[in-house]
Scaffold this active site. Structure first.
Site: not given
Length: 327
Positions: A137, A161
């Site tokens: 905040c 992979c």
């Protein structure tokens, strides 16, 4: 990705060392800040809810410290909290923010400051959205909006992979760097051996750093869908397990929408349904050094010859106009 546990650890034991330090006298700060900025950033003031410049602004870019210009928050991680102050789920880097306990006004809170110059930014709370659960905040007066760098972006993709997907995208024009890693799991700092069990939830992924002016995100995804099999669940060829799943980890709403649109577009190119997962990005961890640049350094090995060579050849045949001149 930082969590509330990390925040408490930093507040109790000290924050990570910053990349640099900026120190000025009070008079020097007053000379470069407005009275409101000085009151909030240097004297730990708080602007009234709903009055800050950045409460309702959502343009892309980085939010930097008003005192020293250090990037602190990314606009893509800004959300509407209803609190009356700009709110973010993560800082841009783990060591961008300094954390200290704040016991003023009869409350126990965690104050957040710029780790470079100690400018007060606001507080952090454990009531934010998933996956981090954090709400930074922040006072608008403590920040400045830094223009977005439109020549560099990142994408996190998994297509089996990571040696294969790394080799493919290293050859694509507009890609500046490819790093193999892990994402989508439940434990911190996983090892290759741990994710190989399939029990951590991580996928083998690559982190692509690219220039979106040369390679738009949608075109990057078209190459991704075309150079692996997105129709096989938790498998690519002989590689089987959830760590080999086809997955796109999006970083903001624009990426999510583009991912869904390209996935829908690509359905017509496959006989079977596309099973590619599209999920929000949580924590990403680089893989061990021996996995990086694997194909380029081990191209003569049997796995590279049998599995990766065909993927690279498919890229060259399908996307000739997207190839770099040399790798």
């Amino acid at each position: 990705m930082l969590t509330w546990i990390d925040v408490i650890k930093f507040a109790n034991n000290g924050s990570p060392a910053p990349d640099r330090r900026v120190e000025k006298t009070e008079e020097e700060w007053k000379a470069i800040l407005t009275p409101s900025q000085f009151q909030i950033a240097r004297l730990k003031g708080t602007e009234r809810a709903g009055t800050g410049e950045f409460c309702e602004r959502h343009e892309p870019g980085l939010y930097g410290c008003v005192c020293c210009d250090t990037p602190l928050f990314d606009s893509r991680l800004k959300f509407e909290s209803g609190s009356g102050w700009p709110s973010f789920t993560q800082p841009v880097k783990e060591n961008a923010i300094k954390y200290e306990k704040d016991t003023s006004y009869g409350m126990v809170r965690v104050e957040v400051m710029c780790n470079t110059c100690d400018a007060h930014q606001g507080h952090v709370f454990p009531d934010g959205p998933a996956p981090s659960g954090l709400r930074y905040c922040i006072n608008s007066a403590s920040m400045k909006l830094i223009e977005e760098d439109k020549t560099e972006a990142t994408a996190i993709l998994g297509g089996g992979c990571f040696w294969c997907t790394e080799a493919v995208f290293q050859r694509v024009k507009g890609v500046e760097k490819v790093e193999s890693g892990y994402s989508g799991g439940t434990i911190k700092n996983p090892t290759y051996r741990e994710i190989g069990t399939g029990r951590t939830g991580h996928a083998e992924v690559i982190k692509i750093t690219y220039n979106p002016e040369i390679l738009p995100y949608a075109d990057l995804l078209r190459i991704f869908f075309s150079t692996h099999d997105p129709t096989t669940l938790n498998r690519q060829g002989y590689d089987q397990g959830t760590q080999y799943r086809s997955v796109i980890f999006y970083q903001d709403e624009d990426e999510r929408q583009t991912s869904e649109a390209v996935k829908e577009e690509m359905k017509g190119y496959f006989d079977d349904p596309i099973v590619t997962e599209i999920s929000p990005l949580g924590a990403y961890y680089p893989a061990e050094n021996y996995h990086q640049n694997y194909y380029n350094e081990n191209g003569s090995q049997p796995y590279c010859r049998a599995v990766i060579d065909p993927k690279v050849q498919k890229l060259r045949s399908m996307f000739k106009d997207r190839l770099k001149e040399e790798v």
